[in-house]
Design a protein around this motif. Structure first.
Motif, PDB file in Angstrom:
ATOM      1  N   ASN A   1       0.830  -1.209   0.000  1.00 58.53           N
ATOM      2  CA  ASN A   1       0.000   0.000   0.000  1.00 58.53           C
ATOM      3  C   ASN A   1       0.861   1.254   0.000  1.00 58.53           C
ATOM      4  O   ASN A   1       1.765   1.376   0.814  1.00 58.53           O
ATOM      5  CB  ASN A   1      -0.883   0.013   1.251  1.00 58.53           C
ATOM      6  CG  ASN A   1      -2.290  -0.410   0.913  1.00 58.53           C
ATOM      7  OD1 ASN A   1      -2.688  -0.382  -0.260  1.00 58.53           O
ATOM      8  ND2 ASN A   1      -3.041  -0.808   1.930  1.00 58.53           N
ATOM      9  N   GLY A   2       0.575   2.159  -0.890  1.00 58.82           N
ATOM     10  CA  GLY A   2       1.328   3.402  -0.952  1.00 58.82           C
ATOM     11  C   GLY A   2       2.779   3.209  -1.361  1.00 58.82           C
ATOM     12  O   GLY A   2       3.627   4.054  -1.101  1.00 58.82           O
ATOM     13  N   ALA A   3       3.061   2.071  -1.989  1.00 59.50           N
ATOM     14  CA  ALA A   3       4.443   1.745  -2.356  1.00 59.50           C
ATOM     15  C   ALA A   3       5.004   2.747  -3.356  1.00 59.50           C
ATOM     16  O   ALA A   3       4.302   3.224  -4.241  1.00 59.50           O
ATOM     17  CB  ALA A   3       4.499   0.350  -2.952  1.00 59.50           C
ATOM     18  N   GLN A   4       6.272   3.059  -3.173  1.00 62.06           N
ATOM     19  CA  GLN A   4       6.981   3.894  -4.133  1.00 62.06           C
ATOM     20  C   GLN A   4       7.726   2.980  -5.096  1.00 62.06           C
ATOM     21  O   GLN A   4       8.765   2.435  -4.763  1.00 62.06           O
ATOM     22  CB  GLN A   4       7.994   4.793  -3.412  1.00 62.06           C
ATOM     23  CG  GLN A   4       7.393   5.988  -2.708  1.00 62.06           C
ATOM     24  CD  GLN A   4       6.912   7.056  -3.688  1.00 62.06           C
ATOM     25  OE1 GLN A   4       7.236   7.016  -4.858  1.00 62.06           O
ATOM     26  NE2 GLN A   4       6.113   7.980  -3.209  1.00 62.06           N
ATOM     27  N   VAL A   5       7.157   2.771  -6.288  1.00 63.21           N
ATOM     28  CA  VAL A   5       7.862   1.996  -7.305  1.00 63.21           C
ATOM     29  C   VAL A   5       8.686   2.981  -8.125  1.00 63.21           C
ATOM     30  O   VAL A   5       8.155   3.970  -8.622  1.00 63.21           O
ATOM     31  CB  VAL A   5       6.881   1.236  -8.219  1.00 63.21           C
ATOM     32  CG1 VAL A   5       7.635   0.467  -9.295  1.00 63.21           C
ATOM     33  CG2 VAL A   5       6.012   0.295  -7.399  1.00 63.21           C
ATOM     34  N   THR A   6       9.985   2.732  -8.216  1.00 64.98           N
ATOM     35  CA  THR A   6      10.815   3.624  -9.023  1.00 64.98           C
ATOM     36  C   THR A   6      11.336   2.865 -10.242  1.00 64.98           C
ATOM     37  O   THR A   6      11.620   1.669 -10.174  1.00 64.98           O
ATOM     38  CB  THR A   6      12.015   4.161  -8.223  1.00 64.98           C
ATOM     39  OG1 THR A   6      12.779   3.049  -7.743  1.00 64.98           O
ATOM     40  CG2 THR A   6      11.567   4.998  -7.047  1.00 64.98           C
TER      41      THR A   6
ATOM     42  N   PRO B   1      12.096  -1.729 -13.106  1.00 61.21           N
ATOM     43  CA  PRO B   1      11.906  -1.185 -11.763  1.00 61.21           C
ATOM     44  C   PRO B   1      13.163  -1.354 -10.916  1.00 61.21           C
ATOM     45  O   PRO B   1      13.847  -2.369 -10.989  1.00 61.21           O
ATOM     46  CB  PRO B   1      10.760  -2.026 -11.204  1.00 61.21           C
ATOM     47  CG  PRO B   1      10.823  -3.315 -11.939  1.00 61.21           C
ATOM     48  CD  PRO B   1      11.421  -3.016 -13.286  1.00 61.21           C
ATOM     49  N   ARG B   2      13.474  -0.341 -10.130  1.00 62.38           N
ATOM     50  CA  ARG B   2      14.637  -0.412  -9.246  1.00 62.38           C
ATOM     51  C   ARG B   2      14.227  -0.537  -7.788  1.00 62.38           C
ATOM     52  O   ARG B   2      15.031  -0.841  -6.932  1.00 62.38           O
ATOM     53  CB  ARG B   2      15.513   0.835  -9.456  1.00 62.38           C
ATOM     54  CG  ARG B   2      16.169   0.871 -10.818  1.00 62.38           C
ATOM     55  CD  ARG B   2      17.120  -0.315 -10.997  1.00 62.38           C
ATOM     56  NE  ARG B   2      17.612  -0.432 -12.370  1.00 62.38           N
ATOM     57  CZ  ARG B   2      17.120  -1.268 -13.279  1.00 62.38           C
ATOM     58  NH1 ARG B   2      16.127  -2.071 -12.974  1.00 62.38           N
ATOM     59  NH2 ARG B   2      17.621  -1.327 -14.495  1.00 62.38           N
ATOM     60  N   GLN B   3      12.958  -0.288  -7.522  1.00 61.51           N
ATOM     61  CA  GLN B   3      12.410  -0.450  -6.174  1.00 61.51           C
ATOM     62  C   GLN B   3      10.980  -0.919  -6.355  1.00 61.51           C
ATOM     63  O   GLN B   3      10.198  -0.264  -7.034  1.00 61.51           O
ATOM     64  CB  GLN B   3      12.461   0.895  -5.443  1.00 61.51           C
ATOM     65  CG  GLN B   3      12.178   0.802  -3.964  1.00 61.51           C
ATOM     66  CD  GLN B   3      12.361   2.169  -3.346  1.00 61.51           C
ATOM     67  OE1 GLN B   3      13.438   2.778  -3.416  1.00 61.51           O
ATOM     68  NE2 GLN B   3      11.299   2.690  -2.773  1.00 61.51           N
ATOM     69  N   LEU B   4      10.681  -2.092  -5.808  1.00 57.92           N
ATOM     70  CA  LEU B   4       9.377  -2.703  -6.067  1.00 57.92           C
ATOM     71  C   LEU B   4       8.881  -3.384  -4.791  1.00 57.92           C
ATOM     72  O   LEU B   4       8.963  -4.605  -4.650  1.00 57.92           O
ATOM     73  CB  LEU B   4       9.532  -3.720  -7.215  1.00 57.92           C
ATOM     74  CG  LEU B   4       8.300  -4.458  -7.717  1.00 57.92           C
ATOM     75  CD1 LEU B   4       7.247  -3.493  -8.224  1.00 57.92           C
ATOM     76  CD2 LEU B   4       8.694  -5.426  -8.837  1.00 57.92           C
ATOM     77  N   PRO B   5       8.344  -2.588  -3.840  1.00 60.08           N
ATOM     78  CA  PRO B   5       7.926  -3.172  -2.559  1.00 60.08           C
ATOM     79  C   PRO B   5       6.631  -3.969  -2.731  1.00 60.08           C
ATOM     80  O   PRO B   5       5.623  -3.436  -3.195  1.00 60.08           O
ATOM     81  CB  PRO B   5       7.690  -1.944  -1.662  1.00 60.08           C
ATOM     82  CG  PRO B   5       8.210  -0.760  -2.434  1.00 60.08           C
ATOM     83  CD  PRO B   5       8.147  -1.127  -3.867  1.00 60.08           C
ATOM     84  N   VAL B   6       6.694  -5.248  -2.368  1.00 60.03           N
ATOM     85  CA  VAL B   6       5.510  -6.110  -2.459  1.00 60.03           C
ATOM     86  C   VAL B   6       5.239  -6.742  -1.095  1.00 60.03           C
ATOM     87  O   VAL B   6       6.146  -6.869  -0.262  1.00 60.03           O
ATOM     88  CB  VAL B   6       5.674  -7.218  -3.524  1.00 60.03           C
ATOM     89  CG1 VAL B   6       5.821  -6.621  -4.913  1.00 60.03           C
ATOM     90  CG2 VAL B   6       6.869  -8.119  -3.204  1.00 60.03           C
ATOM     91  N   VAL B   7       3.966  -7.127  -0.896  1.00 60.52           N
ATOM     92  CA  VAL B   7       3.569  -7.810   0.342  1.00 60.52           C
ATOM     93  C   VAL B   7       2.886  -9.125  -0.019  1.00 60.52           C
ATOM     94  O   VAL B   7       2.369  -9.284  -1.121  1.00 60.52           O
ATOM     95  CB  VAL B   7       2.613  -6.943   1.198  1.00 60.52           C
ATOM     96  CG1 VAL B   7       3.357  -5.786   1.815  1.00 60.52           C
ATOM     97  CG2 VAL B   7       1.430  -6.459   0.376  1.00 60.52           C
ATOM     98  N   PHE B   8       2.948 -10.077   0.898  1.00 62.76           N
ATOM     99  CA  PHE B   8       2.363 -11.402   0.658  1.00 62.76           C
ATOM    100  C   PHE B   8       2.086 -12.043   2.001  1.00 62.76           C
ATOM    101  O   PHE B   8       2.534 -11.556   3.047  1.00 62.76           O
ATOM    102  CB  PHE B   8       3.304 -12.262  -0.199  1.00 62.76           C
ATOM    103  CG  PHE B   8       4.760 -12.150   0.165  1.00 62.76           C
ATOM    104  CD1 PHE B   8       5.301 -12.927   1.174  1.00 62.76           C
ATOM    105  CD2 PHE B   8       5.583 -11.219  -0.489  1.00 62.76           C
ATOM    106  CE1 PHE B   8       6.643 -12.801   1.514  1.00 62.76           C
ATOM    107  CE2 PHE B   8       6.925 -11.097  -0.150  1.00 62.76           C
ATOM    108  CZ  PHE B   8       7.467 -11.885   0.858  1.00 62.76           C
ATOM    109  N   GLU B   9       1.325 -13.148   1.985  1.00 60.01           N
ATOM    110  CA  GLU B   9       0.972 -13.860   3.236  1.00 60.01           C
ATOM    111  C   GLU B   9       2.197 -14.547   3.804  1.00 60.01           C
ATOM    112  O   GLU B   9       2.955 -15.154   3.070  1.00 60.01           O
ATOM    113  CB  GLU B   9      -0.121 -14.906   2.941  1.00 60.01           C
ATOM    114  CG  GLU B   9      -1.481 -14.275   2.648  1.00 60.01           C
ATOM    115  CD  GLU B   9      -2.028 -13.497   3.830  1.00 60.01           C
ATOM    116  OE1 GLU B   9      -2.103 -14.060   4.938  1.00 60.01           O
ATOM    117  OE2 GLU B   9      -2.375 -12.317   3.644  1.00 60.01           O
TER     118      GLU B   9
END
Lengths: 66, 402
Positions: free
Chosen positions: B380-385, B394-402
């Protein structure tokens, strides 16, 4: 159906080998060629057609039977 | 990149470093294709940008008018080339060469990236991906670009070159300096100098202690009975590192970005693993990372454009792959696309020499990720660069998972 790879057009993308390894071989320099005399058995015609349609260099030719 | 002057007219004054272009070049190409299919700019020298598939392919094949001796999308600012690039008297062949230098250097390189060799690198790649996933899969979040995509190709390439994988971060830093900070001449100079000096030492070491690796093989090779010059060996080594690292990691990252933001495609790929070979080609098409440049050798009219000797042309393979005249639903990812003559690896005599390796790495990286983390999304609100210019990903790709 009979096919051949034009060695002057082939640049080694190897899409044919990935899609139809029963029909094509690829050497250490990326050059593709048909296995055997290029006659495609009926059960592999769909794969041959797929390989022809995916070659980015238009290097695979379908030749009319003579 | 904040120093880029805003673009008012993309057909006459385009700028590939414009932040809007880096984030979303697709709509810009779509507009250009229908209004001005070969765009021009005077920024950083007279440069042309074709956007149609047929034009890009024709340019790539016309090696007489469009030479590979200048391949940088962003020329080095300030005139003289960096010191490191001066040691490389022959550039980084075969990619930066025309025949005949291109032909014989390419023949030295190709067997190292043949199907048979690449199969041999697969187990190592899968194991490496597994180790990386071990590191973060229990944490519920990761930077899919920095923690995963960026870590994979550099270690495979290091093994092929015969240099230590423990230096992966150092290699990655140099490659980024060269590819991504081309508008920062000081940083680019530092990166290319460090990279070349590293290989100068490695070459000297292998002269006395040859190993079973690409560098040693090149040093032992002869062409027409003559050993190849060190500057050619250094150029090839630099190319393998730069092209083998920055490109594949970008498309692994873009593919994970796609799967993080397109839940239907992600679920389908998990449910139908037989789609993977087609999905890999489709992701390569939709997110082709690499744009190369050519230099015009003599005045020529191309599609009505008066190109002058010395002008640059960007061989826009990523744009060609989004051309609706060549691909149905060109701007959609169709995982089972059956007919896909994409040119992500180029077209003509400069077809990417590492394409077999890149495909294997992308497939294995996605398979291993999806086996461990089948369900993930952007934080949420991730900064993808994104990085752009020569290589987009992409050089920054914040992801979330279970």
């Amino acid at each position: 159906m009979r096919i051949r790879v034009d060695p002057d057009r082939c640049q080694g993308h190897a899409r044919c080998y990935a899609l139809a390894p029963e029909l094509f071989d690829v050497d250490d320099y990326g050059q593709s060629s048909v296995i055997g005399d290029g006659v495609v058995p009926p059960e592999l015609e769909a794969k041959a057609t797929l390989a022809i349609a995916n070659c980015p260099e238009y290097a695979i030719e379908e030749r009319s039977e003579e | 990149m904040s120093g880029v002057h805003p673009v008012a007219d993309w057909s006459t004054d385009f700028d590939v470093l414009d932040p809007g272009y880096v984030a979303d070049p697709f709509t810009i190409w779509d507009d250009l294709r229908s209004t001005c299919p070969v765009a021009h700019t005077g920024r950083r020298g007279s440069t042309w940008l074709p956007t149609r598939y047929d034009d890009v392919v024709d340019l790539a094949h016309d090696i007489d008018h469009f030479s590979s001796t200048q391949i940088s999308v962003i020329p080095v600012a300030g005139g003289s080339p960096p010191e490191g690039e001066r040691i490389l008297r022959y550039g980084v062949p075969p990619i930066s060469a025309d025949p005949p230098l291109h032909t014989w250097t390419r023949r030295l390189l190709l067997p190292w990236f043949s199907h048979r060799r690449v199969e041999g690198y697969q187990a190592m790649t899968a194991e490496l991906c597994g180790r990386l996933l071990d590191g973060f899969s229990g944490r519920g979040r990761a930077d899919a670009a920095g923690d995963y995509a960026q870590q994979i190709p550099v270690r495979v390439i290091a093994a092929i070159l015969g240099v230590p994988g423990s230096l992966a971060d150092t290699f990655t830093g140099w490659v980024r300096d060269v590819l991504e900070f081309a508008d920062d001449p000081e940083r680019r100079r530092r990166g290319s100098q460090a990279l070349v000096e590293y290989f100068v030492d490695e070459v000297a070491r292998r002269r006395s202690e040859p190993g079973d690796d690409l560098l040693s093989d090149l040093l032992g090779s002869e062409v027409d009975g003559v050993p190849i010059e060190d500057s050619v060996v250094l150029g090839i080594a630099a190319l393998v590192l730069i092209a083998g690292v920055g490109t594949t990691w970008s498309v692994i990252g873009s593919s994970l970005w796609h799967l993080a933001t397109h839940a239907e495609d992600r679920r389908r790929l998990v449910a139908e693993p037989d789609l993977m070979p087609f999905a890999v080609e489709e992701l390569l098409r939709a997110y082709s990372p690499v744009t190369m440049a050519r230099v015009v050798t003599e005045d020529v009219e191309f599609r009505g454009c008066p190109m002058k000797a010395g002008d640059k042309v960007l061989v826009n393979f990523p744009g060609a792959n989004r051309d609706p005249a060549a691909f149905e639903e060109a701007d959609s990812v169709v995982l089972d696309r059956a007919v896909n003559r994409h040119v992500a690896f180029g077209s003509g005599i400069h077809r990417c020499a590492g394409s077999n390796l890149a495909r294997m790495e992308l497939r294995v990286a996605l398979e291993e990720w999806l086996a461990r983390i089948p369900d993930f999304s952007l934080e949420n609100g991730a900064q993808v660069t994104w990085a752009g210019g020569q290589v987009r990903g992409p050089r920054q790709l914040p992801v979330v998972f279970e």
